[in-house]
Write a protein that holds these residues in place. Structure first.
Motif, PDB file in Angstrom:
ATOM      1  N   SER A 335      54.245  52.306  63.664  1.00  0.00           N
ATOM      2  CA  SER A 335      53.007  53.063  63.473  1.00  0.00           C
ATOM      3  C   SER A 335      52.445  52.806  62.074  1.00  0.00           C
ATOM      4  O   SER A 335      51.241  52.685  61.893  1.00  0.00           O
ATOM      5  CB  SER A 335      53.268  54.557  63.677  1.00  0.00           C
ATOM      6  OG  SER A 335      54.224  54.989  62.738  1.00  0.00           O
ATOM      7  N   ALA A 338      50.745  49.454  61.976  1.00  0.00           N
ATOM      8  CA  ALA A 338      49.463  49.525  62.691  1.00  0.00           C
ATOM      9  C   ALA A 338      48.396  50.149  61.804  1.00  0.00           C
ATOM     10  O   ALA A 338      47.261  49.648  61.740  1.00  0.00           O
ATOM     11  CB  ALA A 338      49.645  50.344  63.974  1.00  0.00           C
ATOM     12  N   ALA A 339      48.792  51.207  61.098  1.00  0.00           N
ATOM     13  CA  ALA A 339      47.808  51.872  60.222  1.00  0.00           C
ATOM     14  C   ALA A 339      47.342  50.910  59.138  1.00  0.00           C
ATOM     15  O   ALA A 339      46.145  50.807  58.841  1.00  0.00           O
ATOM     16  CB  ALA A 339      48.437  53.119  59.601  1.00  0.00           C
ATOM     17  N   THR A 340      48.337  50.195  58.541  1.00  0.00           N
ATOM     18  CA  THR A 340      47.926  49.284  57.476  1.00  0.00           C
ATOM     19  C   THR A 340      47.040  48.175  58.000  1.00  0.00           C
ATOM     20  O   THR A 340      46.104  47.736  57.325  1.00  0.00           O
ATOM     21  CB  THR A 340      49.148  48.653  56.794  1.00  0.00           C
ATOM     22  OG1 THR A 340      50.023  48.163  57.792  1.00  0.00           O
ATOM     23  CG2 THR A 340      49.870  49.643  55.911  1.00  0.00           C
ATOM     24  N   TYR A 341      47.330  47.685  59.192  1.00  0.00           N
ATOM     25  CA  TYR A 341      46.466  46.641  59.758  1.00  0.00           C
ATOM     26  C   TYR A 341      45.038  47.126  59.893  1.00  0.00           C
ATOM     27  O   TYR A 341      44.091  46.452  59.506  1.00  0.00           O
ATOM     28  CB  TYR A 341      46.962  46.188  61.126  1.00  0.00           C
ATOM     29  CG  TYR A 341      47.901  45.017  61.043  1.00  0.00           C
ATOM     30  CD1 TYR A 341      49.163  45.070  61.668  1.00  0.00           C
ATOM     31  CD2 TYR A 341      47.558  43.871  60.351  1.00  0.00           C
ATOM     32  CE1 TYR A 341      50.023  43.992  61.590  1.00  0.00           C
ATOM     33  CE2 TYR A 341      48.416  42.802  60.262  1.00  0.00           C
ATOM     34  CZ  TYR A 341      49.653  42.870  60.887  1.00  0.00           C
ATOM     35  OH  TYR A 341      50.501  41.806  60.799  1.00  0.00           O
ATOM     36  N   SER A 342      44.874  48.320  60.409  1.00  0.00           N
ATOM     37  CA  SER A 342      43.504  48.817  60.544  1.00  0.00           C
ATOM     38  C   SER A 342      42.878  49.019  59.179  1.00  0.00           C
ATOM     39  O   SER A 342      41.696  48.743  58.970  1.00  0.00           O
ATOM     40  CB  SER A 342      43.512  50.126  61.323  1.00  0.00           C
ATOM     41  OG  SER A 342      44.304  51.074  60.636  1.00  0.00           O
ATOM     42  N   ASN A 343      43.707  49.431  58.226  1.00  0.00           N
ATOM     43  CA  ASN A 343      43.202  49.603  56.862  1.00  0.00           C
ATOM     44  C   ASN A 343      42.743  48.258  56.287  1.00  0.00           C
ATOM     45  O   ASN A 343      41.663  48.141  55.717  1.00  0.00           O
ATOM     46  CB  ASN A 343      44.304  50.198  55.975  1.00  0.00           C
ATOM     47  CG  ASN A 343      43.730  50.863  54.741  1.00  0.00           C
ATOM     48  OD1 ASN A 343      42.520  51.062  54.652  1.00  0.00           O
ATOM     49  ND2 ASN A 343      44.587  51.214  53.825  1.00  0.00           N
ATOM     50  N   TYR A 344      43.595  47.277  56.508  1.00  0.00           N
ATOM     51  CA  TYR A 344      43.249  45.944  56.032  1.00  0.00           C
ATOM     52  C   TYR A 344      41.928  45.497  56.605  1.00  0.00           C
ATOM     53  O   TYR A 344      41.082  44.928  55.913  1.00  0.00           O
ATOM     54  CB  TYR A 344      44.323  44.930  56.427  1.00  0.00           C
ATOM     55  CG  TYR A 344      45.508  44.883  55.482  1.00  0.00           C
ATOM     56  CD1 TYR A 344      46.718  44.347  55.914  1.00  0.00           C
ATOM     57  CD2 TYR A 344      45.424  45.365  54.192  1.00  0.00           C
ATOM     58  CE1 TYR A 344      47.798  44.298  55.073  1.00  0.00           C
ATOM     59  CE2 TYR A 344      46.510  45.331  53.352  1.00  0.00           C
ATOM     60  CZ  TYR A 344      47.702  44.792  53.790  1.00  0.00           C
ATOM     61  OH  TYR A 344      48.778  44.749  52.960  1.00  0.00           O
ATOM     62  N   LYS A 345      41.763  45.749  57.858  1.00  0.00           N
ATOM     63  CA  LYS A 345      40.524  45.298  58.473  1.00  0.00           C
ATOM     64  C   LYS A 345      39.334  45.958  57.798  1.00  0.00           C
ATOM     65  O   LYS A 345      38.344  45.297  57.462  1.00  0.00           O
ATOM     66  CB  LYS A 345      40.549  45.650  59.973  1.00  0.00           C
ATOM     67  CG  LYS A 345      39.698  44.688  60.794  1.00  0.00           C
ATOM     68  CD  LYS A 345      40.008  44.751  62.260  1.00  0.00           C
ATOM     69  CE  LYS A 345      39.500  46.041  62.823  1.00  0.00           C
ATOM     70  NZ  LYS A 345      39.400  46.041  64.294  1.00  0.00           N
ATOM     71  N   ALA A 346      39.460  47.277  57.550  1.00  0.00           N
ATOM     72  CA  ALA A 346      38.346  47.965  56.894  1.00  0.00           C
ATOM     73  C   ALA A 346      38.090  47.384  55.516  1.00  0.00           C
ATOM     74  O   ALA A 346      36.941  47.169  55.111  1.00  0.00           O
ATOM     75  CB  ALA A 346      38.662  49.459  56.799  1.00  0.00           C
TER      76      ALA A 346
END
Lengths: 532, 83
Positions: A335, A338-346
Motif C-alpha cells: 500500500s 502504491a501511494a508513493t507511485y501515485s504521488n510520483y505521478k502527481a
C-alpha cells in the motif's frame, strides 16, 4: 602749355639729377666694396673670455679656500668640481719644490724608498714554542762568576748579596762574612785585591759546603735507623692484634650458625602442617562439586523430555501465526508503494507543467502567479518523500514574493530581445582604453561605428585560440541564444571585461535566475526518475 | 559623485555610460554658459568691451567641464560635480 612745359622740364631735370646721383653712388660704393670686411669671430672671443675668467675664478677660490675653512665649506658645497680643484691646489702646495725647481730637488730612488720601508718594519721573530725566559740562579753560580769575570773584564762588577736561611749558627756566620766581603768588593774600586778576597771567600765556601754535606749524610743515616726500628715494633703489634680478632670472629660465626639452623627447622615443620591441611580441604570440595553437577544433568534431561511431548502438539499453531504476520507486513508495504507511485505521478505532472511554463515563449501577464502556484504545489507534494536531494533543491527554489514581484522568470525570447538592446551599448564601449576619460569615450564611440560585425561560431582549429574581443563574444552569444544554449551564452558574457561587463550585469542577472530555476527543476525531475 | 551613484542604482546597468554622458554634457553646457557670462561681464565692466575676456571665459568653462567629465568617466571621485 607753359605749365606743361615747365612740368616736362622739371621732370627731365629731376630725372637727370637722379641719374647723376645714382652714378655718384655707384662710384662711391665701389671703393667700399673693394676693401674686404674683417672677420670678427664674436662667438670664439666669447668662449675664450668665458674659459679664461672661469679658470681665474676657480684658482682664486681654491687659494682662498685653502686658507679660510668656512669659505672652503661653502665652496665645496655649492660649486661644482670644487673638490677636484682643491685637491689640485693642495697637491701643488705640498710638492712646490718638485714642480718649480726640479733640478735642485733630489728625487728619491726606488731602492732608498724600499730600504726606508723595510727599516720601519723591523720585527723580532718569536719561536713556535713561545717566548721563554729562564730564571738565573743567584746563589752559587753568581759567587763563582765574579772570579771569571774579574780576570776577563777589569771593569767594575756588582756581585749580588748571598741569601741563605738556616738554623745552624755556623752557616749563618759564614753567610754574614760572605755578604760583608761582597759589599766590600762592590764598594772598592781596586780589582786585584778583589780577586784575592774572592779567592779566600771561595775557599771558605767550599769548606763549608763539604762540612754541610757530611752533616747532612750523617743525619740521614740516623734517621733511617730510627725509622726501621719503629716500623719493626709496629709490625709486631699489628700481628698480635690480628690473631686476637680472628679468634673472636670465628667464635661468633659458629654461634650464629647454630641459631639460624634451629629457627629454620621450626619454620619447615609449620609449613608442612599447613599444606597437608589445605590439600585435604580441596579434595573434599571437588567431591561435593561433582555430586551437584550430576544432579543438575539429571534434572535437565527430565525437563527436555517433558517439553518435547508438549511441543509436538502446539507446533502447527505458531507456524500459522508467523505466516499471517508476514502477509500483514507485505500488504502494508504494497500500500505504501502504491501511494508513493501515485504521488510520483502527481509530482511528475507538476514538474512537467513548470518546465512547460519555463520553456514557453509567450510572455503572459500572470506568468509569475502561475509559476509560483505550481512551485508551491510541488513543495507540498515532495515534502512527504523525505528525499534529501529533492528537499534541498526545493528549498533553493525562488520564493513566492520574488517571483510575484518580478513577474516570474523571463522567457527565452524576452532574454534575446534584451540582449539585442544591449548590443549597441557593448559595441560603443568595445574600443575603450584602460582608465578612459572623456576623450577615450568619445573616440571609442566614434571608432566603434567603423567596426565590422562578426557572426557565427568559430571554426574549430587545433589550437584553442578563440578571440576574446567584444565582437567575437557577441557573435558567439548570438549563436548560442539562437540554439537555445543559455548556459554557454551566460558563460561567454560573464567572461567580458571592464565596461562591457558592467553594462551586461542586468542581463546576466536575469538569465542566471532563469538558469537556476531550470536547473533545480531538472534536478528534481531526474531524481524522481531515478528513485521511482 | 553621490548624485551619479543614485542614478546608477535605480537605472538598469545597460545605461551606465549613457547616464554618465548625460551628466557630462549638462555640466559642460552649464559651465560654458557660466564662463561665457563671466567673460561678458568682465569685458563690459573692466576691459572696454574688447572681445578677449569672452573667449577667455568660454575657454575656462569648457576646460573645467572637460576636466570634470574626465574625472566622472574615470570614477576618480576627486570632484563633487554639481552644476
Amino acid at each position: 602749355m607753359y605749365a606743361a612745359r615747365t612740368r616736362q622740364s622739371i621732370t627731365r631735370t629731376a630725372f637727370q639729377a637722379s641719374k647723376a646721383q645714382f652714378r655718384r653712388q655707384a662710384t662711391a660704393a665701389v671703393p667700399k666694396a673693394a676693401k674686404p670686411a674683417k672677420k670678427t669671430h664674436p662667438f670664439r672671443k666669447f668662449l675664450f673670455k668665458l674659459g679664461f675668467y672661469t679658470t681665474i675664478a676657480y684658482a682664486g677660490a681654491t687659494a682662498v679656500a685653502l686658507k679660510v675653512d668656512s669659505f672652503q665649506d661653502v665652496f665645496v658645497d655649492y660649486v661644482p668640481l670644487a673638490e677636484q680643484a682643491l685637491d689640485l691646489g693642495t697637491y701643488i702646495s705640498n710638492h712646490r719644490e718638485q714642480i718649480f725647481n726640479p733640478e735642485n730637488y733630489n728625487f728619491q730612488s726606488i731602492n732608498d724608498v724600499k730600504d726606508k720601508l723595510l727599516a720601519m718594519e723591523k720585527t723580532a721573530s718569536i719561536p713556535n714554542s713561545g717566548a721563554q725566559s729562564s730564571k738565573v740562579d743567584t746563589s752559587k753560580t753568581q759567587a763563582t762568576e765574579p772570579v771569571k769575570s774579574t780576570t776577563t773584564e777589569p771593569t767594575k762588577l756588582q756581585i749580588p748579596l748571598l741569601t741563605l736561611d738556616s738554623d745552624n749558627a755556623e752557616i749563618q756566620s759564614t753567610v754574614k762574612s760572605i755578604n760583608e766581603f761582597i759589599t766590600s768588593i762592590n764598594s772598592s774600586k781596586t780589582s786585584a785585591d778583589a780577586g784575592k778576597l774572592v779567592d779566600s771567600v771561595s775557599n771558605t765556601v767550599s769548606d763549608l759546603s763539604k762540612k754541610y754535606a757530611e752533616l747532612a749524610s750523617s743525619k740521614k743515616a740516623d734517621l733511617e735507623k730510627f725509622v726501621n726500628d719503629k716500623s719493626a715494633e709496629l709490625a709486631l703489634q699489628y700481628d698480635e692484634k690480628k690473631v686476637k680478632l680472628t679468634e673472636e670472629f670465628t667464635n661468633n660465626l659458629a654461634a650464629a650458625k647454630a641459631e639460624i639452623e634451629k629457627k629454620h627447622n621450626e619454620i619447615l615443620k609449620n609449613d608442612l602442617q599447613a599444606t597437608k591441611e589445605a590439600i585435604l580441604a580441596e579434595a573434599q570440595n571437588v567431591v561435593l562439586k561433582s555430586k551437584n553437577d550430576t544432579i543438575d544433568e539429571f534434572n535437565a534431561v527430565v525437563a527436555e523430555k517433558v517439553e518435547n511431548e508438549r511441543n509436538g502438539k502446539l507446533k502447527n499453531l505458531s507456524a500459522a501465526i508467523s505466516r499471517v504476520e508476514e502477509l500483514e507486513k507485505f500488504e502494508i508495504e504494497l500500500s505504501k508503494t502504491a501511494a508513493t507511485y501515485s504521488n510520483y505521478k502527481a509530482i511528475k505532472i507538476s514538474v512537467n507543467k513548470i518546465q512547460q511554463i519555463l520553456a514557453s515563449n509567450e510572455p503572459s501577464a500572470d506568468r509569475g502567479t502561475l509559476l509560483s502556484k505550481e512551485l508551491a504545489n510541488l513543495k507540498e507534494l515532495t515534502a512527504p518523500l523525505k528525499n534529501e536531494l529533492i528537499d534541498s533543491a526545493v528549498s533553493n527554489l525562488p520564493s513566492q514574493e520574488s517571483l510575484l514581484r518580478t513577474g516570474g522568470v523571463l522567457t527565452q525570447s524576452q532574454l534575446i530581445s534584451r540582449w539585442e538592446l544591449l548590443l549597441p551599448e557593448l559595441r560603443s564601449v568595445s574600443l575603450l582604453p584602460p582608465n578612459a576619460g572623456l576623450l577615450g569615450h568619445v573616440s571609442s564611440i566614434f571608432f566603434s561605428k567603423f567596426l565590422f560585425a562578426k557572426s557565427g561560431a568559430p571554426v574549430k582549429t587545433d589550437n584553442n585560440l578563440t578571440g576574446n574581443d567584444v565582437e567575437s563574444v557577441i557573435a558567439r552569444v548570438n549563436d548560442y541564444l539562437v540554439k537555445n544554449e543559455l548556459d554557454s551564452a551566460v558563460e561567454e558574457v560573464s567572461g567580458l571585461k571592464g565596461w562591457a561587463r558592467k553594462l551586461a550585469d542586468d542581463w546576466l542577472l536575469e538569465s542566471r535566475k532563469k538558469l537556476e530555476l531550470q536547473f533545480l527543476v531538472d534536478v528534481i525531475d531526474t531524481e524522481l526518475t531515478v528513485s521511482a | 559623485m553621490s548624485s551619479v551613484e543614485k542614478q546608477t542604482i535605480s537605472q538598469p546597468s545597460a545605461s551606465l555610460v549613457n547616464a554618465k554622458w548625460d551628466i557630462v554634457i549638462s555640466n559642460g553646457i552649464v559651465k560654458t554658459g557660466l564662463g561665457f557670462g563671466a567673460g561678458v561681464l568682465a569685458s563690459v565692466l573692466l576691459f572696454k568691451r574688447r572681445s578677449f575676456p569672452v573667449w577667455l571665459g568660454v575657454g575656462f568653462g569648457l576646460g573645467r567641464s572637460y576636466s570634470e567629465g574626465d574625472s566622472i568617466f574615470r570614477e576618480a571621485g576627486l570632484r563633487n560635480v554639481k552644476a
